[in-house]
Design a protein around this motif. Structure first.
Motif, PDB file in Angstrom:
ATOM      1  N   GLU A 251    -105.759  29.001  58.000  1.00 18.46           N
ATOM      2  CA  GLU A 251    -106.734  28.167  58.685  1.00 18.46           C
ATOM      3  C   GLU A 251    -106.605  28.419  60.176  1.00 18.46           C
ATOM      4  O   GLU A 251    -105.504  28.505  60.707  1.00 18.46           O
ATOM      5  CB  GLU A 251    -106.454  26.687  58.384  1.00 18.46           C
ATOM      6  CG  GLU A 251    -107.496  25.776  58.946  1.00 18.46           C
ATOM      7  CD  GLU A 251    -107.273  24.325  58.534  1.00 18.46           C
ATOM      8  OE1 GLU A 251    -107.400  23.470  59.412  1.00 18.46           O
ATOM      9  OE2 GLU A 251    -106.968  24.079  57.373  1.00 18.46           O
ATOM     10  N   LYS A 252    -107.739  28.549  60.864  1.00 16.89           N
ATOM     11  CA  LYS A 252    -107.705  28.791  62.297  1.00 16.89           C
ATOM     12  C   LYS A 252    -107.104  27.583  63.004  1.00 16.89           C
ATOM     13  O   LYS A 252    -107.323  26.448  62.619  1.00 16.89           O
ATOM     14  CB  LYS A 252    -109.116  29.048  62.821  1.00 16.89           C
ATOM     15  CG  LYS A 252    -109.698  30.348  62.331  1.00 16.89           C
ATOM     16  CD  LYS A 252    -111.059  30.590  62.933  1.00 16.89           C
ATOM     17  CE  LYS A 252    -111.610  31.908  62.459  1.00 16.89           C
ATOM     18  NZ  LYS A 252    -112.924  32.180  63.017  1.00 16.89           N
TER      19      LYS A 252
ATOM     20  N   TYR B 254    -107.680  19.228  75.005  1.00 17.01           N
ATOM     21  CA  TYR B 254    -108.953  19.554  75.640  1.00 17.01           C
ATOM     22  C   TYR B 254    -109.849  18.341  75.851  1.00 17.01           C
ATOM     23  O   TYR B 254    -110.987  18.483  76.273  1.00 17.01           O
ATOM     24  CB  TYR B 254    -109.673  20.624  74.808  1.00 17.01           C
ATOM     25  CG  TYR B 254    -108.844  21.878  74.741  1.00 17.01           C
ATOM     26  CD1 TYR B 254    -108.740  22.709  75.836  1.00 17.01           C
ATOM     27  CD2 TYR B 254    -108.105  22.182  73.603  1.00 17.01           C
ATOM     28  CE1 TYR B 254    -107.945  23.832  75.808  1.00 17.01           C
ATOM     29  CE2 TYR B 254    -107.305  23.309  73.560  1.00 17.01           C
ATOM     30  CZ  TYR B 254    -107.233  24.121  74.669  1.00 17.01           C
ATOM     31  OH  TYR B 254    -106.437  25.230  74.642  1.00 17.01           O
ATOM     32  N   GLN B 255    -109.336  17.169  75.607  1.00 19.11           N
ATOM     33  CA  GLN B 255    -110.126  15.962  75.835  1.00 19.11           C
ATOM     34  C   GLN B 255    -110.118  15.548  77.296  1.00 19.11           C
ATOM     35  O   GLN B 255    -111.011  14.830  77.738  1.00 19.11           O
ATOM     36  CB  GLN B 255    -109.610  14.825  74.954  1.00 19.11           C
ATOM     37  CG  GLN B 255    -109.867  15.069  73.486  1.00 19.11           C
ATOM     38  CD  GLN B 255    -109.381  13.942  72.610  1.00 19.11           C
ATOM     39  OE1 GLN B 255    -108.725  13.000  73.072  1.00 19.11           O
ATOM     40  NE2 GLN B 255    -109.680  14.020  71.337  1.00 19.11           N
TER      41      GLN B 255
ATOM     42  N   THR C  30    -106.920  27.815  71.471  1.00 14.85           N
ATOM     43  CA  THR C  30    -105.759  28.643  71.805  1.00 14.85           C
ATOM     44  C   THR C  30    -104.954  27.835  72.812  1.00 14.85           C
ATOM     45  O   THR C  30    -105.287  26.683  73.096  1.00 14.85           O
ATOM     46  CB  THR C  30    -106.165  30.001  72.424  1.00 14.85           C
ATOM     47  OG1 THR C  30    -106.739  29.769  73.714  1.00 14.85           O
ATOM     48  CG2 THR C  30    -107.152  30.744  71.543  1.00 14.85           C
ATOM     49  N   ASP C  31    -103.967  28.445  73.420  1.00 16.86           N
ATOM     50  CA  ASP C  31    -103.181  27.712  74.411  1.00 16.86           C
ATOM     51  C   ASP C  31    -103.937  27.520  75.725  1.00 16.86           C
ATOM     52  O   ASP C  31    -103.562  26.681  76.543  1.00 16.86           O
ATOM     53  CB  ASP C  31    -101.840  28.401  74.667  1.00 16.86           C
ATOM     54  CG  ASP C  31    -101.992  29.825  75.180  1.00 16.86           C
ATOM     55  OD1 ASP C  31    -103.087  30.403  75.022  1.00 16.86           O
ATOM     56  OD2 ASP C  31    -101.010  30.351  75.731  1.00 16.86           O
ATOM     57  N   SER C  32    -105.051  28.261  75.938  1.00 17.98           N
ATOM     58  CA  SER C  32    -105.762  28.139  77.212  1.00 17.98           C
ATOM     59  C   SER C  32    -107.286  28.051  77.075  1.00 17.98           C
ATOM     60  O   SER C  32    -107.988  28.054  78.075  1.00 17.98           O
ATOM     61  CB  SER C  32    -105.415  29.329  78.109  1.00 17.98           C
ATOM     62  OG  SER C  32    -105.823  30.531  77.475  1.00 17.98           O
TER      63      SER C  32
ATOM     64  N   TYR D 137    -112.541  27.423  79.024  1.00 13.59           N
ATOM     65  CA  TYR D 137    -111.208  27.842  79.437  1.00 13.59           C
ATOM     66  C   TYR D 137    -110.627  26.794  80.366  1.00 13.59           C
ATOM     67  O   TYR D 137    -111.334  26.249  81.220  1.00 13.59           O
ATOM     68  CB  TYR D 137    -111.286  29.184  80.172  1.00 13.59           C
ATOM     69  CG  TYR D 137    -111.954  30.265  79.378  1.00 13.59           C
ATOM     70  CD1 TYR D 137    -111.242  31.080  78.512  1.00 13.59           C
ATOM     71  CD2 TYR D 137    -113.336  30.450  79.470  1.00 13.59           C
ATOM     72  CE1 TYR D 137    -111.863  32.061  77.773  1.00 13.59           C
ATOM     73  CE2 TYR D 137    -113.972  31.440  78.731  1.00 13.59           C
ATOM     74  CZ  TYR D 137    -113.236  32.239  77.880  1.00 13.59           C
ATOM     75  OH  TYR D 137    -113.857  33.209  77.153  1.00 13.59           O
ATOM     76  N   ILE D 138    -109.337  26.552  80.243  1.00 11.21           N
ATOM     77  CA  ILE D 138    -108.647  25.628  81.150  1.00 11.21           C
ATOM     78  C   ILE D 138    -108.601  26.254  82.535  1.00 11.21           C
ATOM     79  O   ILE D 138    -108.297  27.438  82.686  1.00 11.21           O
ATOM     80  CB  ILE D 138    -107.212  25.339  80.669  1.00 11.21           C
ATOM     81  CG1 ILE D 138    -107.246  24.601  79.344  1.00 11.21           C
ATOM     82  CG2 ILE D 138    -106.439  24.551  81.717  1.00 11.21           C
ATOM     83  CD1 ILE D 138    -105.870  24.386  78.728  1.00 11.21           C
ATOM     84  N   MET D 139    -108.927  25.471  83.556  1.00 18.17           N
ATOM     85  CA  MET D 139    -108.834  25.939  84.938  1.00 18.17           C
ATOM     86  C   MET D 139    -107.486  25.484  85.490  1.00 18.17           C
ATOM     87  O   MET D 139    -107.105  24.337  85.338  1.00 18.17           O
ATOM     88  CB  MET D 139    -109.968  25.355  85.794  1.00 18.17           C
ATOM     89  CG  MET D 139    -111.324  25.897  85.391  1.00 18.17           C
ATOM     90  SD  MET D 139    -112.697  25.193  86.328  1.00 18.17           S
ATOM     91  CE  MET D 139    -112.222  25.537  88.016  1.00 18.17           C
TER      92      MET D 139
END
Length: 122
Positions: free
Chosen positions: A17-18, A25-26, A97-99, A119-121
Motif C-alpha cells: 500500500e502506498k 501536511y495539515q 513522502t517525507d517532503s 511540497y513542504i517549503m
C-alpha cells in the motif's frame, strides 16, 4: 507447482500500500504544482488547522478548512468574488513522502478531478 509463483506474486502485491501519513501536511507552508491541459499552475500557501491562505498569480485567496479525516479536507472561500469561488472544493491526499504529497481535488459534487503535488517549503 507452477501456480506457486503466481500465488506468491498475488500475496506480495496485495499487501503493498502506498504511504499516506497525512497529519504532517495539515499545518505548514507549501508550494504546489498542478498541470491542466499541459499548462503548469504554481502557487504557495500557508495552512493551519482551520484556514489556508494561498498566493497565486499575484492574488491572495483565503479559505476556511473542514477536515473530514486526516487525509481529506473541504475548502470554502472566505470572500468569494464570483460563482466559481462560491463552490466548495474537496481535496484528498493520495500519497505522501517525507517532503511532499500528491493529491486530487474537485468541486464538491462534481466527478471531474484534477491532480497535483504539494511540497513542504523550508
Amino acid at each position: 507447482m507452477r501456480f506457486l509463483p503466481l500465488i506468491l506474486l498475488f500475496v506480495l502485491c496485495s499487501c503493498y500500500e502506498k504511504a499516506r501519513d497525512c497529519k504532517p501536511y495539515q499545518i505548514g507552508e507549501f508550494y504546489s504544482e498542478v498541470t491542466i491541459d499541459g499548462v503548469v499552475f504554481k502557487s504557495t500557501f500557508k495552512r493551519d488547522k482551520n484556514i489556508q491562505v494561498e498566493k497565486y498569480d499575484k492574488k491572495i485567496d483565503s479559505s476556511n478548512l473542514r477536515w473530514i479525516n486526516d487525509c481529506e479536507v473541504v475548502f470554502k472561500t472566505i470572500n468569494p468574488k464570483n460563482m466559481a469561488e462560491r463552490k466548495d472544493i474537496h481535496l484528498k491526499i493520495l500519497t505522501t513522502t517525507d517532503s511532499s504529497y500528491t493529491y486530487e481535488y474537485s468541486y464538491v459534487g462534481e466527478t471531474k478531478k484534477q491532480q497535483g503535488t504539494a511540497y513542504i517549503m523550508n
